[in-house]
Design a protein around this motif. Structure first.
Motif, PDB file in Angstrom:
ATOM      1  N   SER A 254      -9.367  -4.987  40.837  1.00 35.05           N
ATOM      2  CA  SER A 254      -8.173  -5.490  41.532  1.00 35.05           C
ATOM      3  C   SER A 254      -6.923  -4.908  40.881  1.00 35.05           C
ATOM      4  O   SER A 254      -6.960  -4.440  39.733  1.00 35.05           O
ATOM      5  CB  SER A 254      -8.121  -7.025  41.479  1.00 35.05           C
ATOM      6  N   LEU A 255      -5.819  -4.947  41.640  1.00 35.75           N
ATOM      7  CA  LEU A 255      -4.539  -4.457  41.147  1.00 35.75           C
ATOM      8  C   LEU A 255      -3.472  -5.521  41.394  1.00 35.75           C
ATOM      9  O   LEU A 255      -3.416  -6.103  42.475  1.00 35.75           O
ATOM     10  CB  LEU A 255      -4.138  -3.159  41.860  1.00 35.75           C
ATOM     11  N   GLY A 256      -2.642  -5.744  40.399  1.00 31.12           N
ATOM     12  CA  GLY A 256      -1.496  -6.633  40.552  1.00 31.12           C
ATOM     13  C   GLY A 256      -0.222  -5.789  40.502  1.00 31.12           C
ATOM     14  O   GLY A 256       0.164  -5.324  39.427  1.00 31.12           O
ATOM     15  N   ILE A 257       0.409  -5.587  41.662  1.00 31.36           N
ATOM     16  CA  ILE A 257       1.549  -4.669  41.742  1.00 31.36           C
ATOM     17  C   ILE A 257       2.796  -5.301  41.123  1.00 31.36           C
ATOM     18  O   ILE A 257       3.256  -6.367  41.541  1.00 31.36           O
ATOM     19  CB  ILE A 257       1.827  -4.266  43.195  1.00 31.36           C
ATOM     20  N   ILE A 258       3.333  -4.601  40.118  1.00 34.98           N
ATOM     21  CA  ILE A 258       4.552  -5.063  39.450  1.00 34.98           C
ATOM     22  C   ILE A 258       5.774  -4.519  40.193  1.00 34.98           C
ATOM     23  O   ILE A 258       6.728  -5.245  40.481  1.00 34.98           O
ATOM     24  CB  ILE A 258       4.561  -4.601  37.979  1.00 34.98           C
ATOM     25  N   ASN A 259       5.760  -3.227  40.492  1.00 37.29           N
ATOM     26  CA  ASN A 259       6.820  -2.621  41.305  1.00 37.29           C
ATOM     27  C   ASN A 259       6.261  -1.394  42.018  1.00 37.29           C
ATOM     28  O   ASN A 259       5.157  -0.931  41.694  1.00 37.29           O
ATOM     29  CB  ASN A 259       8.064  -2.271  40.472  1.00 37.29           C
ATOM     30  N   TYR A 260       7.035  -0.868  42.977  1.00 38.78           N
ATOM     31  CA  TYR A 260       6.550   0.270  43.760  1.00 38.78           C
ATOM     32  C   TYR A 260       7.733   1.062  44.287  1.00 38.78           C
ATOM     33  O   TYR A 260       8.865   0.583  44.349  1.00 38.78           O
ATOM     34  CB  TYR A 260       5.685  -0.204  44.940  1.00 38.78           C
ATOM     35  N   GLU A 261       7.457   2.303  44.680  1.00 36.36           N
ATOM     36  CA  GLU A 261       8.468   3.131  45.339  1.00 36.36           C
ATOM     37  C   GLU A 261       7.765   4.077  46.293  1.00 36.36           C
ATOM     38  O   GLU A 261       6.618   4.478  46.073  1.00 36.36           O
ATOM     39  CB  GLU A 261       9.298   3.907  44.317  1.00 36.36           C
ATOM     40  N   ILE A 262       8.442   4.401  47.390  1.00 32.89           N
ATOM     41  CA  ILE A 262       7.878   5.311  48.384  1.00 32.89           C
ATOM     42  C   ILE A 262       8.002   6.746  47.876  1.00 32.89           C
ATOM     43  O   ILE A 262       9.046   7.162  47.375  1.00 32.89           O
ATOM     44  CB  ILE A 262       8.598   5.159  49.738  1.00 32.89           C
ATOM     45  N   LYS A 263       6.907   7.472  47.981  1.00 34.16           N
ATOM     46  CA  LYS A 263       6.885   8.875  47.601  1.00 34.16           C
ATOM     47  C   LYS A 263       6.510   9.707  48.820  1.00 34.16           C
ATOM     48  O   LYS A 263       5.708   9.273  49.651  1.00 34.16           O
ATOM     49  CB  LYS A 263       5.868   9.115  46.480  1.00 34.16           C
ATOM     50  N   LYS A 264       7.083  10.908  48.884  1.00 37.61           N
ATOM     51  CA  LYS A 264       6.764  11.761  50.039  1.00 37.61           C
ATOM     52  C   LYS A 264       5.281  12.131  49.997  1.00 37.61           C
ATOM     53  O   LYS A 264       4.672  12.215  48.929  1.00 37.61           O
ATOM     54  CB  LYS A 264       7.635  13.013  50.033  1.00 37.61           C
ATOM     55  N   SER A 265       4.708  12.319  51.168  1.00 35.33           N
ATOM     56  CA  SER A 265       3.309  12.717  51.262  1.00 35.33           C
ATOM     57  C   SER A 265       3.128  14.116  50.697  1.00 35.33           C
ATOM     58  O   SER A 265       4.058  14.939  50.707  1.00 35.33           O
ATOM     59  CB  SER A 265       2.838  12.686  52.713  1.00 35.33           C
ATOM     60  N   LYS A 266       1.934  14.371  50.186  1.00 38.60           N
ATOM     61  CA  LYS A 266       1.655  15.672  49.591  1.00 38.60           C
ATOM     62  C   LYS A 266       1.691  16.784  50.641  1.00 38.60           C
ATOM     63  O   LYS A 266       1.212  16.611  51.756  1.00 38.60           O
ATOM     64  CB  LYS A 266       0.274  15.651  48.920  1.00 38.60           C
ATOM     65  N   THR A 267       2.269  17.881  50.216  1.00 40.30           N
ATOM     66  CA  THR A 267       2.251  19.088  51.044  1.00 40.30           C
ATOM     67  C   THR A 267       1.584  20.191  50.240  1.00 40.30           C
ATOM     68  O   THR A 267       1.124  19.974  49.118  1.00 40.30           O
ATOM     69  CB  THR A 267       3.686  19.520  51.407  1.00 40.30           C
ATOM     70  N   LEU A 268       1.559  21.391  50.813  1.00 40.58           N
ATOM     71  CA  LEU A 268       0.907  22.507  50.134  1.00 40.58           C
ATOM     72  C   LEU A 268       1.534  22.776  48.776  1.00 40.58           C
ATOM     73  O   LEU A 268       0.849  23.117  47.803  1.00 40.58           O
ATOM     74  CB  LEU A 268       0.980  23.763  51.011  1.00 40.58           C
ATOM     75  N   THR A 269       2.847  22.575  48.669  1.00 40.72           N
ATOM     76  CA  THR A 269       3.527  22.870  47.405  1.00 40.72           C
ATOM     77  C   THR A 269       3.128  21.907  46.300  1.00 40.72           C
ATOM     78  O   THR A 269       3.269  22.204  45.120  1.00 40.72           O
ATOM     79  CB  THR A 269       5.060  22.804  47.588  1.00 40.72           C
ATOM     80  N   ASP A 270       2.625  20.735  46.688  1.00 39.75           N
ATOM     81  CA  ASP A 270       2.183  19.775  45.675  1.00 39.75           C
ATOM     82  C   ASP A 270       0.942  20.268  44.951  1.00 39.75           C
ATOM     83  O   ASP A 270       0.594  19.753  43.889  1.00 39.75           O
ATOM     84  CB  ASP A 270       1.884  18.412  46.312  1.00 39.75           C
ATOM     85  N   PHE A 271       0.250  21.225  45.550  1.00 37.98           N
ATOM     86  CA  PHE A 271      -0.977  21.717  44.943  1.00 37.98           C
ATOM     87  C   PHE A 271      -0.744  22.972  44.109  1.00 37.98           C
ATOM     88  O   PHE A 271      -1.677  23.621  43.659  1.00 37.98           O
ATOM     89  CB  PHE A 271      -2.025  21.988  46.031  1.00 37.98           C
ATOM     90  N   ILE A 272       0.540  23.375  43.972  1.00 35.38           N
ATOM     91  CA  ILE A 272       0.864  24.523  43.132  1.00 35.38           C
ATOM     92  C   ILE A 272       0.863  24.076  41.679  1.00 35.38           C
ATOM     93  O   ILE A 272       1.560  23.138  41.306  1.00 35.38           O
ATOM     94  CB  ILE A 272       2.240  25.117  43.507  1.00 35.38           C
ATOM     95  N   GLU A 273       0.095  24.716  40.876  1.00 37.99           N
ATOM     96  CA  GLU A 273       0.033  24.380  39.464  1.00 37.99           C
ATOM     97  C   GLU A 273       1.143  25.123  38.728  1.00 37.99           C
ATOM     98  O   GLU A 273       1.412  26.303  39.001  1.00 37.99           O
ATOM     99  CB  GLU A 273      -1.311  24.776  38.867  1.00 37.99           C
ATOM    100  N   VAL A 274       1.778  24.450  37.770  1.00 42.93           N
ATOM    101  CA  VAL A 274       2.825  25.090  36.988  1.00 42.93           C
ATOM    102  C   VAL A 274       2.289  25.348  35.599  1.00 42.93           C
ATOM    103  O   VAL A 274       1.824  24.425  34.930  1.00 42.93           O
ATOM    104  CB  VAL A 274       4.088  24.205  36.921  1.00 42.93           C
ATOM    105  N   LYS A 275       2.345  26.605  35.204  1.00 42.56           N
ATOM    106  CA  LYS A 275       1.829  26.970  33.887  1.00 42.56           C
ATOM    107  C   LYS A 275       2.898  27.774  33.149  1.00 42.56           C
ATOM    108  O   LYS A 275       3.404  28.768  33.654  1.00 42.56           O
ATOM    109  CB  LYS A 275       0.550  27.801  34.034  1.00 42.56           C
ATOM    110  N   ASP A 276       3.232  27.317  31.946  1.00 45.69           N
ATOM    111  CA  ASP A 276       4.266  27.975  31.143  1.00 45.69           C
ATOM    112  C   ASP A 276       5.580  28.110  31.899  1.00 45.69           C
ATOM    113  O   ASP A 276       6.298  29.111  31.784  1.00 45.69           O
ATOM    114  CB  ASP A 276       3.817  29.381  30.696  1.00 45.69           C
TER     115      ASP A 276
END
Length: 285
Positions: A254-276
């Motif tokens: 179970s989860l007891g939600i303390i607070n929350y915020e709306i985040k944009k849905s994932k797009t292709l750019t969310d899957f870009i990995e950042v290295k160095d």
């Protein structure tokens, strides 16, 4: 007096002492299940080893004692007897007293007269609240199937101390095991999660949360229930929540939600990995 243990030359090594666990009643007329018998023997040995470990931990033996355990099965009419043979008389007395004291504690037999109680050389609180011992004690009591069945534990020595566990006492071992299981397995931590609020029952104030990258809807509640307008706003939106996560055996229950915020849905750019500090594009073949 116990039997004498001798080497090949006939020299006495130690005096053998027996701690007896006697199963008595109609269920033990040569009809005990093999699985029950195996569990009994393993559990008996396991408990004794736990007691020995606690004795050393509490430093009740000044010098290390070489303790050897032998388990013998003796059968009689309507009886099964597990004979626990230890090769050190002093150790046997201490272990026997602790084992009987442990059963007395589980059965809450505080009405026993002081003269009848065995001498336990250590504080058994750690043993009483040990999940593995609780499980082994349950296994030892499991073969009691009929109301006439009982287990009698007898310590060796000139003044034999004993305790009897009756069929009606059997549920106490399961009760203690369940208490310890709940205490051990339920863990609460504050964590952050991403997911969607999907399953809502406004009348019962029950909500469900689908964790990102999961197909399982987890029951959730809010520290402060949101208004209907707020629920409409966040329903099906991707949320980042800070919540009290309750786990059982590592699984979120179970989860007891303390607070929350709306985040944009994932797009292709969310899957870009950042290295160095440089983006690295993923490609598919």
């Amino acid at each position: 007096m116990g039997e004498l243990i001798k080497d090949l030359s006939g020299r006495t090594i130690a005096e053998e002492q027996e701690l007896k666990i006697i199963y008595d009643g109609p269920s033990f007329n040569g009809q005990m299940e093999i699985s029950d018998l195996t569990n009994q023997l393993k559990s008996t040995e396991s408990i004794i080893k736990e007691i020995i470990g606690e004795i050393y931990k509490q430093k009740k033996f000044k010098e290390k004692v070489d303790v050897k355990i032998y388990l013998k099965l003796k059968r009689g009419s309507f009886k099964e007897i597990i004979s626990v043979v230890l090769n050190n008389p002093i150790t046997t007395q201490v272990i026997s007293g602790c084992l009987i004291a442990l059963f007395i504690n589980y059965l809450n037999k505080k009405n026993k007269k002081k003269a009848e109680l065995p001498k336990c050389e250590i504080n058994i609180e750690n043993l009483v609240n040990n999940y593995n011992i609780a499980k082994d004690l349950k296994y030892i009591s499991d073969p009691l199937m009929k109301k006439e069945d009982s287990i009698r534990i007898e310590s060796p020595g000139r003044q034999t101390k004993s305790i009897t566990i009756e069929f009606k006492d059997k549920h106490l071992f399961k009760k203690k095991l369940n208490e310890l299981r709940d205490r051990i397995e339920l863990k609460v931590s504050i964590e952050e999660f991403f997911g969607n609020l999907l399953d809502i029952s406004l009348s019962k104030h029950k909500y469900g949360f689908l964790l990102e990258e999961s197909s399982r809807v987890i029951p959730v509640n809010f520290d402060k229930d949101p208004s209907i307008n707020e629920l409409r706003k966040i329903f099906t939106e991707r949320l980042k929540i800070k919540a009290k996560a309750t786990r059982k055996d590592g699984r979120i229950e179970s989860l007891g939600i303390i607070n929350y915020e709306i985040k944009k849905s994932k797009t292709l750019t969310d899957f870009i990995e950042v290295k160095d500090g440089k983006p690295k594009n993923k490609t598919t073949k």
